[in-house]
Scaffold this motif. Structure first.
Motif, PDB file in Angstrom:
ATOM      1  N   ILE A  19       4.376  16.946 -10.308  1.00 34.29           N
ATOM      2  CA  ILE A  19       5.086  16.791 -11.603  1.00 34.29           C
ATOM      3  C   ILE A  19       4.396  18.002 -12.262  1.00 34.29           C
ATOM      4  O   ILE A  19       3.347  17.993 -12.475  1.00 34.29           O
ATOM      5  CB  ILE A  19       4.891  15.395 -12.239  1.00 34.29           C
ATOM      6  CG1 ILE A  19       5.529  14.292 -11.123  1.00 34.29           C
ATOM      7  CG2 ILE A  19       5.317  15.330 -13.304  1.00 34.29           C
ATOM      8  CD1 ILE A  19       5.290  13.008 -11.426  1.00 34.29           C
ATOM      9  N   GLU A  20       5.191  18.662 -12.865  1.00 34.49           N
ATOM     10  CA  GLU A  20       4.913  19.633 -13.894  1.00 34.49           C
ATOM     11  C   GLU A  20       3.629  20.599 -13.355  1.00 34.49           C
ATOM     12  O   GLU A  20       2.812  21.088 -13.720  1.00 34.49           O
ATOM     13  CB  GLU A  20       4.346  19.146 -15.010  1.00 34.49           C
ATOM     14  CG  GLU A  20       5.141  18.461 -16.026  1.00 34.49           C
ATOM     15  CD  GLU A  20       4.443  18.004 -17.305  1.00 34.49           C
ATOM     16  OE1 GLU A  20       3.791  18.750 -17.996  1.00 34.49           O
ATOM     17  OE2 GLU A  20       4.758  16.678 -17.427  1.00 34.49           O
TER      18      GLU A  20
ATOM     19  N   PRO B  51       4.658   6.156   9.655  1.00 32.86           N
ATOM     20  CA  PRO B  51       4.877   5.992   8.059  1.00 32.86           C
ATOM     21  C   PRO B  51       4.914   4.422   7.821  1.00 32.86           C
ATOM     22  O   PRO B  51       5.355   3.775   8.721  1.00 32.86           O
ATOM     23  CB  PRO B  51       6.047   6.747   7.914  1.00 32.86           C
ATOM     24  CG  PRO B  51       6.664   6.824   9.197  1.00 32.86           C
ATOM     25  CD  PRO B  51       5.956   6.890  10.198  1.00 32.86           C
TER      26      PRO B  51
ATOM     27  N   GLU C 108      -2.001  10.165  -4.519  1.00 36.08           N
ATOM     28  CA  GLU C 108      -2.639   8.734  -4.979  1.00 36.08           C
ATOM     29  C   GLU C 108      -2.338   7.460  -3.727  1.00 36.08           C
ATOM     30  O   GLU C 108      -1.011   7.451  -3.171  1.00 36.08           O
ATOM     31  CB  GLU C 108      -1.942   8.233  -6.080  1.00 36.08           C
ATOM     32  CG  GLU C 108      -1.858   9.082  -7.366  1.00 36.08           C
ATOM     33  CD  GLU C 108      -3.275   9.112  -7.732  1.00 36.08           C
ATOM     34  OE1 GLU C 108      -3.468  10.074  -8.918  1.00 36.08           O
ATOM     35  OE2 GLU C 108      -4.121   8.255  -7.710  1.00 36.08           O
TER      36      GLU C 108
ATOM     37  N   VAL D  17       0.886  -1.216   0.024  1.00 32.10           N
ATOM     38  CA  VAL D  17       0.025   0.071  -0.038  1.00 32.10           C
ATOM     39  C   VAL D  17       0.779   1.303   0.054  1.00 32.10           C
ATOM     40  O   VAL D  17       1.728   1.379   1.082  1.00 32.10           O
ATOM     41  CB  VAL D  17      -0.678   0.075   1.318  1.00 32.10           C
ATOM     42  CG1 VAL D  17      -1.732   1.033   1.261  1.00 32.10           C
ATOM     43  CG2 VAL D  17      -1.460  -1.159   1.257  1.00 32.10           C
ATOM     44  N   LEU D  18       0.699   2.229  -0.990  1.00 36.44           N
ATOM     45  CA  LEU D  18       1.717   3.165  -1.211  1.00 36.44           C
ATOM     46  C   LEU D  18       0.974   4.183  -1.184  1.00 36.44           C
ATOM     47  O   LEU D  18       0.093   4.738  -2.078  1.00 36.44           O
ATOM     48  CB  LEU D  18       2.555   2.990  -2.442  1.00 36.44           C
ATOM     49  CG  LEU D  18       3.157   4.015  -2.868  1.00 36.44           C
ATOM     50  CD1 LEU D  18       4.262   4.342  -1.863  1.00 36.44           C
ATOM     51  CD2 LEU D  18       3.784   3.509  -4.254  1.00 36.44           C
ATOM     52  N   LYS D  19       1.219   5.501  -0.459  1.00 35.19           N
ATOM     53  CA  LYS D  19       0.540   6.567  -0.471  1.00 35.19           C
ATOM     54  C   LYS D  19       1.417   7.679  -1.098  1.00 35.19           C
ATOM     55  O   LYS D  19       2.695   7.975  -0.368  1.00 35.19           O
ATOM     56  CB  LYS D  19       0.169   7.190   0.968  1.00 35.19           C
ATOM     57  CG  LYS D  19      -0.758   8.447   0.751  1.00 35.19           C
ATOM     58  CD  LYS D  19      -1.549   8.762   1.910  1.00 35.19           C
ATOM     59  CE  LYS D  19      -2.388   9.836   1.650  1.00 35.19           C
ATOM     60  NZ  LYS D  19      -3.265  10.211   2.676  1.00 35.19           N
ATOM     61  N   THR D  20       1.363   8.285  -2.012  1.00 28.22           N
ATOM     62  CA  THR D  20       2.313   9.091  -2.739  1.00 28.22           C
ATOM     63  C   THR D  20       1.861  10.626  -3.012  1.00 28.22           C
ATOM     64  O   THR D  20       0.531  10.503  -3.393  1.00 28.22           O
ATOM     65  CB  THR D  20       2.858   8.416  -4.370  1.00 28.22           C
ATOM     66  OG1 THR D  20       3.051   9.426  -4.935  1.00 28.22           O
ATOM     67  CG2 THR D  20       2.007   7.481  -4.591  1.00 28.22           C
ATOM     68  N   LYS D  21       2.608  11.431  -2.770  1.00 22.67           N
ATOM     69  CA  LYS D  21       2.275  12.661  -3.097  1.00 22.67           C
ATOM     70  C   LYS D  21       3.329  13.520  -3.489  1.00 22.67           C
ATOM     71  O   LYS D  21       4.584  13.781  -3.129  1.00 22.67           O
ATOM     72  CB  LYS D  21       2.004  13.351  -1.735  1.00 22.67           C
ATOM     73  CG  LYS D  21       1.494  14.843  -1.812  1.00 22.67           C
ATOM     74  CD  LYS D  21       1.056  15.430  -0.339  1.00 22.67           C
ATOM     75  CE  LYS D  21       0.400  16.563  -0.176  1.00 22.67           C
ATOM     76  NZ  LYS D  21       0.124  16.999   0.737  1.00 22.67           N
ATOM     77  N   ILE D  22       3.210  13.635  -5.049  1.00 18.84           N
ATOM     78  CA  ILE D  22       4.510  14.339  -5.712  1.00 18.84           C
ATOM     79  C   ILE D  22       3.879  15.360  -6.472  1.00 18.84           C
ATOM     80  O   ILE D  22       2.859  15.449  -7.072  1.00 18.84           O
ATOM     81  CB  ILE D  22       5.169  12.920  -6.527  1.00 18.84           C
ATOM     82  CG1 ILE D  22       4.145  12.371  -7.412  1.00 18.84           C
ATOM     83  CG2 ILE D  22       5.874  12.224  -5.641  1.00 18.84           C
ATOM     84  CD1 ILE D  22       4.906  11.586  -8.388  1.00 18.84           C
TER      85      ILE D  22
ATOM     86  N   HIS E 298       0.147  15.413  -7.341  1.00 11.31           N
ATOM     87  CA  HIS E 298      -0.709  14.079  -7.350  1.00 11.31           C
ATOM     88  C   HIS E 298      -0.423  13.598  -6.068  1.00 11.31           C
ATOM     89  O   HIS E 298       0.467  13.366  -5.477  1.00 11.31           O
ATOM     90  CB  HIS E 298       0.177  13.099  -8.377  1.00 11.31           C
ATOM     91  CG  HIS E 298       0.275  13.629  -9.883  1.00 11.31           C
ATOM     92  ND1 HIS E 298      -0.621  13.255 -10.767  1.00 11.31           N
ATOM     93  CD2 HIS E 298       1.087  14.574 -10.376  1.00 11.31           C
ATOM     94  CE1 HIS E 298      -0.015  14.011 -11.943  1.00 11.31           C
ATOM     95  NE2 HIS E 298       0.772  14.852 -11.468  1.00 11.31           N
TER      96      HIS E 298
ATOM     97  N   ARG F 278       1.982  20.106 -10.889  1.00  4.53           N
ATOM     98  CA  ARG F 278       0.657  19.536 -10.379  1.00  4.53           C
ATOM     99  C   ARG F 278       0.815  18.712  -9.081  1.00  4.53           C
ATOM    100  O   ARG F 278       1.855  17.619  -9.386  1.00  4.53           O
ATOM    101  CB  ARG F 278      -0.152  18.846 -11.592  1.00  4.53           C
ATOM    102  CG  ARG F 278      -1.470  18.746 -11.401  1.00  4.53           C
ATOM    103  CD  ARG F 278      -2.388  18.225 -12.775  1.00  4.53           C
ATOM    104  NE  ARG F 278      -2.708  16.969 -12.675  1.00  4.53           N
ATOM    105  CZ  ARG F 278      -2.795  16.008 -13.335  1.00  4.53           C
ATOM    106  NH1 ARG F 278      -2.062  16.113 -14.612  1.00  4.53           N
ATOM    107  NH2 ARG F 278      -3.470  14.982 -13.337  1.00  4.53           N
TER     108      ARG F 278
ATOM    109  N   VAL G 176      -1.674   3.848  -3.994  1.00  8.26           N
ATOM    110  CA  VAL G 176      -1.417   2.673  -4.823  1.00  8.26           C
ATOM    111  C   VAL G 176      -1.231   1.161  -3.923  1.00  8.26           C
ATOM    112  O   VAL G 176      -0.481   1.096  -3.202  1.00  8.26           O
ATOM    113  CB  VAL G 176      -0.145   2.859  -5.742  1.00  8.26           C
ATOM    114  CG1 VAL G 176       0.127   1.618  -6.633  1.00  8.26           C
ATOM    115  CG2 VAL G 176       0.014   3.942  -6.435  1.00  8.26           C
TER     116      VAL G 176
END
Lengths: 792, 792
Positions: free
Chosen positions: A11-12, A475, A18, A4-9, A16, A14, A20
């Motif tokens: 890019i350009e 985390p 998510e 389970v992966l919570k990602t906040k990045i 994101h 924006r 995953v």
């Protein structure tokens, strides 16, 4: 396997965010009905023998061929500018292998706009230069050969005046010495109105001391380069954090830095990341072309590695006649030192402990020319709870309620700050159990006669205090388990056992979830290169972050073994059970051991993988507790003797009653030290700390601890917090001790002390004002007035 | 992830053999059409810098607090019984911390019926007692204080007489000194008939020397106990093997023993497992309660750690006029020493090299009172190939064919022994390439005039030889890959880099399969506790066993990253490509780096897992090669100078042309030493080895190597052998060197030498018999007769 992966990045431009989920299955949570045979047992520490026999190797024990010994030259002034540093004489001393200072190394950024070796020195102890030499003695001699010319600047060390207009700024771009430029303000409800509506308002000003961690093992690092790969042995609570910081500061890739830590002798929050000493050890090793050991001595330990903020807390409570808590207000000032991060949650207890609709808190973190603040076992909450829980007793007396009844009346059924349901809360049970043990309801309430008619100065009293804290997980964390051909297993983690028993507890979880015997499991910690990511061992987070990861990896192993057994025994895997390292097929059929099953597979390993995902944010995940103190006060000498200390806490499932009780004992002891003994003393004129040692800075020894400590847990598996049901217990037990003792002192002799530590001189002062009204140090109205103004 | 598991276990008397596929997907093999950008590049060693700058830490560099130094008392007699050992004076020496011997420790089983400290001593060097002391000097002094009384027994050290009825048995239960009681016999076809049908029979007896490994880093171990956990730093080719053996011998669980080895200075097969020194270091450390270092010195290294068997080989070949090889016969005797395992595949080349329908081999392994034999770079094949490839040239001359043409005529299209198809075979290409480079076809064939008319003693000649060897993979191996928040990766394995470049090659495989830049990858080896299982680094097995495991783990990572990117970029993962650490979405769309993708995830790791399953047994997986030598012989002095050595080999895909060429250079150099220089000399009367050192035992130095070595690979990806297409190259290049040189010497001066090393004295002896018939040392017919009898 589940990922389970919570990602906040970004890019350009924006952002994101998510989640995953890569694949697989989470373990079924161990709720209160789970039949567990190893988890819940008081298993002795798996590494106890090597620790007590001296076989355990700590960072300072590391030996390497060609190892050099390093020392740091530190500022003698609380505030100064360096005019020049001349290291040439030091470099010329035979046996000296490397000297570095501001002018000899590329600048490496550190706190705010400063550098590892900065041209401005901001406290007595600030780093000027460092030497690596064949011996510690030569390195010390070399320090004396370094010539430094200073321009001494005005300094400020007293947090009560740091914010004064006349005080010199510690940082030129922060003229009022306020971290972040302004206080941190929190509010809910309408505090002004509540104060007007209240039957009683009780207010006071509390002062708490700067406490020093005094880890038995001082901070330090050993650094060794192999080509462009750097290995660091570090006494740290977060090997991956040290890796991150060192890599950043030295411009290295993360996989070029390996951080190792096996045994550790205390951290308490002061070892959460890399220190300047870590980076300096690496720089010296690179320059000398040899490995370098840089361990701080006790004085350095107590000057530079962090401390608990001293505070001034103006607090007020509004209460109805029937005991309903209407409002709480807190304005607090914390001394963060020159390089502190500030932001300690001193207002945490006020915001989170009780059901209270109207709350205002204003927290000032102030720069001073002293060593930095840092996390220290329940940072903020220890300081804030001293004030809040003292105030609670004051209010209880005002409304003529028993202190415990008053607290129960204002019991929070939902988390007051976030208005979320609790994942679990066993505080009510803790109150009942603690009261039973101490005999709360049978004690005489109110000032009572002397215990011993022949010695009328000796008074006995009872007090209590509550506690709330986090500790649900933090985390994500990973774990891998390997099963060997003899049926034993290695659990690979990237966590660290900071002395709390992590290895023991995780062994229990792994054995239980795999269905192995406890003695067949070995847990490995403390290596960033070979271990898998694990968070900081702080924030009471290790068990709740690591135990579900280990549980999941163990489940993966369990399933693989059953699948192999099903294939070999030619039965369906659902008909098999694996327990105690034995696979049974049911009644009448032969069982086989794991060793028999995989004994032929020395060329193969069953490898399982596990991951603990992020917390469920729709719940407040907290831990709770309360402590009851019975004290004897000698009103002639001001001496306080803690006769009994009953600590009842709830932090989800109890995985190991023995290790968890050790945490209670340790927390209570440290809490008692905070309440009665510990106090860093600063001479504000010179800016010098007068007691950076263990002679003049008093910590409790075996002779000082309470005559009796009763530590018990309310065992309440919290399957919302974690799939093992366990939460963390590292910090909670220090939180209520000092106010419980302070309240007991009041009960014993009728004097409220507004200051910790309640050392004999402080208590004697207070006793001399016995005839004054109860709220002896009530702040001037003006002191709280600005709060109301700011609220508008 | 895929887990393929072949298990063979006995439960309730029934043997189960199963293949369990747990789940997942194998990587698509990299066939010859695969577009690879990092694999195939001559990347310099990733650990080159630390090795050549002295930063690399070998086992003997290990330093630990309180470390003791140990030495072993060894037998001065080749065969004796111990009457008593008195260690009391040694124990009393100041600085001595532990002394152990037969009487002071519980017996620990070792070879056959013997113990680590046995009451019978079977060779000069056998272990009697051991001392751990504060310094190596004190330990050495203490050895001299140990009193031993011996009953000296008759001994046998000459393998040519070991089997004689009059010879004393090395082991009382093996009276004829034959390991296993009888020779190992192999046959196919009808050898007797073929010999009768042949146009020519050529036979000869060859003798090869005992060769010593002479690893630059001697064998040794450092042992440290922490509680009941044992850590061993060992100079070994198999950390998991050392763990297994030490655990067995000391009765410890596998997960209580941790074996660490990072850098290594040579093994060549002599470091495939734990030695007595390993167990002794652990015993001393336990007794002393302190860590112990036990490194062997050069004399011990050359007496006790193993060696290549000396052999006597009676060989005969039957051939038709047209050059068709009809039959081969070999009866060989190998000297296995007192504790050798025997069974070296000396008959391997005869059985496997050429298409030959009728083969009989009979291999005797003999006990003698000498140090044990052990694997040594292509064990058996080096010895056997010297005889076979010399015989091939003799037969070629008989049928008047060029030696190369004769070999091509008898080229094996299928594996002759198992009658299986080859997974791949590039020997024909190697023949062509090698012949081209050396100028084989343009050279004058037959005895040629002196090179320099002024110095008629100097003759020049050309020779060649072929080689076959295994090297397809071996047992399963695991790998784990972690991706860090900065886009770098750590590859976790349980293998060891024995100096061959494993870390470099596996970095290339990982980077290629993940789609990462090479510099973003770091490979970790050498720790049984934190690494995952990997086999022995021997048998040319490391690359073919490890590279598919790493490739699979890398593919797992690759897929996870694409899945995350698909989620974040909101596109289908099939539309994404990950290469050079960049994820691209196709034309016109912005690419992002792996670091950008996961940079926010410092609290999370992408973790991939890989496993290499067992070999496909329906193919013969072999490697091949041939070498061509040009030599100059001084017929006056017997000196041989190798002018050129062309080594052309095929072992599947070339992952790194630079590291693989290094293997060719190393193999050729060691092969030349074997052919011309290396020879352990034993005084059979005293049983003493006369040259267990680097003064009298000659190995090639930089001044001795061929003036020119050309090493080239036939790059032929073998996707049946492995999914990376690579096979192993560690051993092959030593196999054909000595016979290629011997054949060149014959070409130069018309004298066949039947003995290695072809040192000046040996060659001069042979030159003096120049007028004799070609087959100068043809064995008496009686010597081969028993073979035929046994065939019936």
């Amino acid at each position: 396997m589940v990922k389970v992966l919570k990602t906040k990045i970004e890019i350009e431009g924006r952002v994101h965010e998510e989640v995953v989920v890569i694949d697989g299955e989470l373990p079924a949570p161990w709720d209160s009905k789970a039949e567990l045979t190893i988890v819940g047992q008081p298993v002795p520490r798996v590494d106890g023998a090597e620790r007590v026999t001296g076989q355990a190797r700590y960072t300072s024990d590391i030996q390497l061929p060609g190892l050099l010994h390093a020392r740091i030259l530190r500022s003698p002034h609380p505030h100064a500018r360096i005019k020049y540093v001349d290291i040439s004489a030091a470099e010329a001393l035979p046996g000296v292998r490397a000297v570095i200072c501001r002018d000899s190394t590329a600048p490496i950024k550190w706190h705010r706009s400063s550098f590892v070796f900065d041209s401005t020195l901001r406290y007595v102890g600030d780093e000027i230069a460092a030497v690596a030499a064949d011996s510690l003695e030569i390195a010390s001699d070399a320090l004396r050969l370094i010539k430094v010319e200073y321009e001494v600047l005005p300094h400020i060390t007293d947090e009560q005046h740091a914010n004064d207009e006349a005080s010199p700024p510690v940082w030129v771009d922060e003229p009022r010495n306020v971290i972040g430029g302004e206080p941190e303000v929190y509010k809910r409800g309408d505090v002004d109105k509540a104060f007007k509506d209240a039957d009683f308002v009780v207010q006071a000003t509390f002062r708490t001391p700067t406490a020093l961690h005094n880890c038995l093992e001082t901070h330090g690092s050993v650094a060794q380069w192999e080509g462009d790969n750097l290995t660091i042995w570090d006494s740290t609570q977060h090997i991956f954090g040290v890796r991150q910081r060192v890599a950043e500061r030295l411009g290295l890739a993360l996989n070029k830095v390996r951080v190792i830590k096996h045994y550790m002798g205390g951290g308490f929050g002061s070892k959460n990341g890399a220190g300047k000493y870590t980076v300096i050890a690496a720089l010296l090793a690179r320059k000398a072309g040899r490995p370098v050991k840089l361990m701080l001595n006790r004085m350095e330990e107590n000057l530079v590695t962090g401390n608990r903020d001293s505070t001034v807390q103006h607090i007020a409570g509004a209460v109805k006649k029937d005991g309903t808590l209407l409002a709480l207000k807190l304005v607090c000032y914390a001394n963060s030192g020159a390089y502190g991060g500030g932001g300690m949650p001193i207002a945490g207890p006020v915001q989170e402990m009780y059901r209270c609709a109207n709350v205002y808190t204003e927290s000032w973190s102030l720069y001073t020319n002293l060593g930095r603040d840092s996390a220290f076992r329940a940072p903020g909450f220890v300081e804030g709870n001293f004030a809040l829980e003292s105030l609670m007793d004051m209010m209880a007396e005002k409304v003529k309620l028993d202190p415990l009844e008053f607290r129960k009346k204002n019991y929070a059924e939902r988390a007051p700050k976030d208005n979320l349901p609790y994942s679990s809360k066993g505080l009510r049970q803790a109150y009942e159990r603690g009261a039973d043990i101490i005999g709360w309801h049978s004690r005489a309430w109110a000032d009572r006669p002397a215990v011993d008619p022949k010695n009328p100065d000796i008074r006995r009293g009872y007090g209590m205090a509550s506690q709330v804290w986090g500790g649900g997980g933090g985390p994500p964390a990973h774990a891998i388990i390997k099963v060997n051909a003899d049926g034993t297993a290695d659990v690979i983690t990237g966590t660290q056992d900071i002395g709390t028993g992590t290895k023991t507890v995780l062994s229990q979880v792994a054995a239980e979830a795999m269905g192995f015997r406890f003695e067949d499991v070995r847990v490995h910690v403390g290596d960033t290169s070979l271990g898998v990511y694990a968070p900081l061992s702080a924030g009471s987070m290790t068990v709740p972050s690591m135990s579900p990861a280990v549980q999941m990896a163990a489940l993966d192993v369990h399933k693989q073994l059953l699948a192999i057994a099903a294939e070999v025994l030619e039965v369906k895997s659902a008909r098999l059970e694996l327990k105690g390292s034995v696979i049974s097929q049911g009644k009448g059929k032969k069982s086989i051991t794991v060793k028999e099953l995989i004994g032929g597979l020395s060329d193969y390993m069953v490898v399982g993988q596990g991951l603990r995902g992020p917390n469920d944010n729709s719940y407040a995940i907290n831990t709770f507790g309360c402590q009851f103190a019975e004290v004897e006060v000698d009103t002639a000498t001001g001496q306080v003797r803690v006769l009994r200390l009953v600590a009842i806490h709830e932090s989800g499932r109890v995985i190991n009653p023995m290790t968890i009780t050790s945490q209670l004992y340790g927390g209570v002891t440290q809490g008692m030290g905070y309440g009665l003994m510990e106090h860093r003393v600063v001479d504000h004129r010179s800016g010098i700390v007068l007691n950076p040692n263990l002679t003049d800075y008093k910590i409790p020894t075996a002779l000082d601890v309470p005559l009796e400590i009763v530590g018990e847990m309310i065992d309440l598996p919290d399957t919302i917090a974690t799939t093992t049901g366990a939460k963390g217990i590292g910090e909670p037990p220090i939180v209520p001790t000092a106010p419980a003792i302070a309240n007991a002192i009041y009960d014993a002799c009728g004097v409220r002390v507004f200051q910790a530590p309640i050392s004999p001189d402080v208590l004697l002062d207070a006793l001399q004002r016995r005839d004054q009204p109860m709220v002896v140090e009530q702040p001037a109205a003006a002191e709280l007035a600005p709060v109301s103004q700011k609220e508008e």
